[in-house]
Design a protein around this motif. Structure first.
Motif, short mmCIF file in Angstrom:
data_model
loop_
_atom_site.label_atom_id
_atom_site.label_comp_id
_atom_site.label_asym_id
_atom_site.label_seq_id
_atom_site.Cartn_x
_atom_site.Cartn_y
_atom_site.Cartn_z
N ALA B 26 0.83 -1.21 0.00
CA ALA B 26 0.00 0.00 0.00
C ALA B 26 0.86 1.25 0.00
O ALA B 26 0.55 2.23 -0.69
CB ALA B 26 -0.93 -0.02 1.21
N TYR B 28 3.82 1.57 -1.28
CA TYR B 28 4.35 1.70 -2.64
C TYR B 28 3.30 2.33 -3.54
O TYR B 28 3.58 3.23 -4.33
CB TYR B 28 4.75 0.32 -3.15
CG TYR B 28 5.43 0.33 -4.49
CD1 TYR B 28 6.81 0.45 -4.61
CD2 TYR B 28 4.69 0.20 -5.67
CE1 TYR B 28 7.44 0.45 -5.84
CE2 TYR B 28 5.31 0.21 -6.91
CZ TYR B 28 6.69 0.32 -6.98
OH TYR B 28 7.29 0.33 -8.21
N ALA B 29 2.06 1.85 -3.41
CA ALA B 29 0.96 2.38 -4.22
C ALA B 29 0.76 3.86 -3.92
O ALA B 29 0.54 4.67 -4.82
CB ALA B 29 -0.32 1.60 -3.95
N LEU B 30 0.88 4.22 -2.66
CA LEU B 30 0.74 5.61 -2.24
C LEU B 30 1.82 6.46 -2.89
O LEU B 30 1.54 7.54 -3.44
CB LEU B 30 0.84 5.69 -0.71
CG LEU B 30 0.42 7.01 -0.09
CD1 LEU B 30 -1.07 7.21 -0.25
CD2 LEU B 30 0.80 7.05 1.39
N LEU B 32 3.37 5.90 -5.59
CA LEU B 32 3.06 5.99 -7.01
C LEU B 32 1.98 7.03 -7.27
O LEU B 32 2.08 7.85 -8.20
CB LEU B 32 2.59 4.61 -7.48
CG LEU B 32 2.84 4.26 -8.93
CD1 LEU B 32 4.34 4.22 -9.20
CD2 LEU B 32 2.21 2.92 -9.23
N ALA B 33 0.94 7.02 -6.43
CA ALA B 33 -0.17 7.95 -6.60
C ALA B 33 0.30 9.39 -6.41
O ALA B 33 -0.04 10.28 -7.20
CB ALA B 33 -1.29 7.60 -5.62
N LEU B 35 3.37 10.53 -6.67
CA LEU B 35 4.30 10.88 -7.75
C LEU B 35 3.52 11.25 -9.01
O LEU B 35 3.83 12.24 -9.68
CB LEU B 35 5.23 9.70 -8.01
CG LEU B 35 6.35 9.94 -9.03
CD1 LEU B 35 7.33 10.95 -8.47
CD2 LEU B 35 7.07 8.64 -9.36
#
Lengths: 378, 73
Positions: B26, B28-30, B32-33, B35
């Motif tokens: 999660a 990592y996903a954050l 990415l979001a 960025l």
């Protein structure tokens, strides 16, 4: 001579361990196209090779604690390996991911049962170290991967697709690499342990000596070779058959697998890599809204997991009995030759309905081997 | 402790698995979001990029810790 047959069987088992388990780390990356199939297996092979060299303090002897160590003879080790080997190849033919360690334990238990009687097998240890973890591993992995997948989709819902695809592709490659490395470290050790056990039983080395370097090198090489050859049939089942996988799901699945495997290895819970990875992929299917898990495929896998121990035990027992009836080194050699013939026949049967890096990603239509017309190179 | 089931190891593995497996995924996903928002937004957000770097750093550190505990045995 007898020792040589045991070592060859052990390395053959290690090889099947590699090619059976390529799918654990790489099935999702191959299915989502994060890595091209040949690149994925090559990467996994290199990491398995490296992993095999990394942790060498104790080559974990797989059978210790499960059977009475006094009951272990070279013939028992040989028969146990044959039991594990047969089960690995049979499940590979049907494209079912199945735990290589359980197969090996089953084989050794079966051979010990018939060679030394029930008293030499520790039932409680089997429950605690094999059966309970087998139930827990997929449950844990499903929980973690379902939550991870759900969060990933929640968080990145508004992110443009090109960002999402690239970001998760990288993350997926990273987490799959971690699983490969952990696999090499944990699984190659099992074969090293078996060969060391055989060397000790044969008084080639002393009980307190470490694993000889040639054993480490041979095990690392054969597990890496097996990984590189790639069990495409199993990869196809895990990557395409169980559920349809997108890159964010693949990342969540591999992240979950890596975390559960590393945590289990740290806290001393003997979870099977295969069970964890299969569970993670199921969780990745469940965590995405509306994604389907093909329960028929999952059911076949669960059935195979239940059968692993008894089936490998039966084969192991039969191999020991066969070798004992004929007697001596000749008996072991005969059983070895018969097994090699049967394995050859299985490979021949598999090659009639091949699954390779070319058709591994073909659309799942309910059968393992895609129809030739639907084959498309990827 | 039951001889058949190691409850102590069990809950530790479950908690560690959830924190590292679902949590880091999660994070990592954050990253990415954040960025993506910083890159595609109307103006540059240096703060967003910094948050993303922290997120990815945390994930890398987690992976490193995982490797370390596996090899330190």
């Amino acid at each position: 001579m007898l020792l040589a047959v045991v070592v060859v069987s052990a390395l053959a088992f290690d090889f099947t361990n590699g090619f059976h388990d390529t799918a654990n780390a790489m099935a999702t990356s191959i299915a989502t196209g994060a890595l091209r199939p040949r690149v994925a297996v090559a990467l996994s092979a290199v990491l398995n090779f490296v992993g095999a060299f990394l942790s060498l303090k104790v080559a974990a002897t797989i059978a210790t604690g499960i059977v009475d160590s006094g009951a272990i003879t070279l013939t028992v080790v040989f028969a146990g390996l044959l039991g594990g080997l047969s089960w690995n190849l049979l499940t590979w033919y049907f494209g079912i991911p199945s735990s290589s360690s359980h197969a090996l334990i089953g084989g050794v238990v079966g051979a010990t049962l018939i060679a030394a009687g029930a008293s030499a097998v520790k039932g409680q240890a089997i429950v605690a170290k094999v059966l309970v973890p087998a139930v827990l591993a997929p449950v844990f992995a499903i929980l973690v991967a379902t939550l991870g997948t759900f969060l990933v989709y929640r968080i990145t819902g508004g992110v443009p697709e090109r960002f999402r695809a690239r970001g998760f592709r990288l993350g997926q490659i990273g987490s799959a690499s971690l699983v490969s490395l952990a696999h090499g470290t944990n699984d190659a050790q099992k074969t090293m342990g078996v060969i060391t056990l055989a060397l000790v039983a044969n008084h080639t080395i002393g009980g307190r000596d470490g694993t000889p370097t040639w054993v480490i090198a041979a095990c690392a090489t054969s597990i890496a070779l097996g990984t590189y050859i790639g069990g495409w049939r199993v990869i196809r089942t895990l990557g395409k058959g169980l559920t349809e996988i997108e890159t964010p799901q693949g990342f969540a699945a591999e992240g979950s697998s890596a975390a559960v495997i590393l945590a289990a290895s740290h806290f001393g819970l003997p979870l099977s890599t295969t069970h964890v990875c299969s569970g993670s992929i199921m969780g990745a299917g469940l965590g995405k809204r509306l994604a389907e898990v093909r329960w028929r495929v999952a059911g076949r896998m669960a059935t195979a997991w239940l059968l692993t121990l008894p089936a490998a035990a039966l084969t192991g027992a039969a191999a020991w009995k066969g070798a004992a009836l004929i007697g001596g080194t000749g008996g072991v050699a005969t059983v070895f030759a018969v097994a090699a013939l049967l394995f050859g026949a299985l490979f021949l049967a598999a090659s009639r309905e091949p699954v390779t890096h070319r058709n591994v990603n073909a659309e799942w239509t309910g059968t393992l081997a895609p129809a030739p017309t639907k084959e498309h190179a990827s | 402790m039951s001889p058949y089931i190691d409850l102590d190891a069990l809950w530790k593995v479950l908690v560690a698995g959830l924190v590292a497996g679902a949590g880091l995924v999660a994070v990592y996903a954050l990253g990415l979001a954040v960025l993506a928002a910083a890159r595609t937004g109307p103006s540059a957000h240096p703060g967003g990029i910094a948050i993303a770097v922290v997120c990815f750093g945390a994930v890398l550190a987690g992976a490193g810790l995982g490797l370390y505990v596996m090899l330190a045995k």
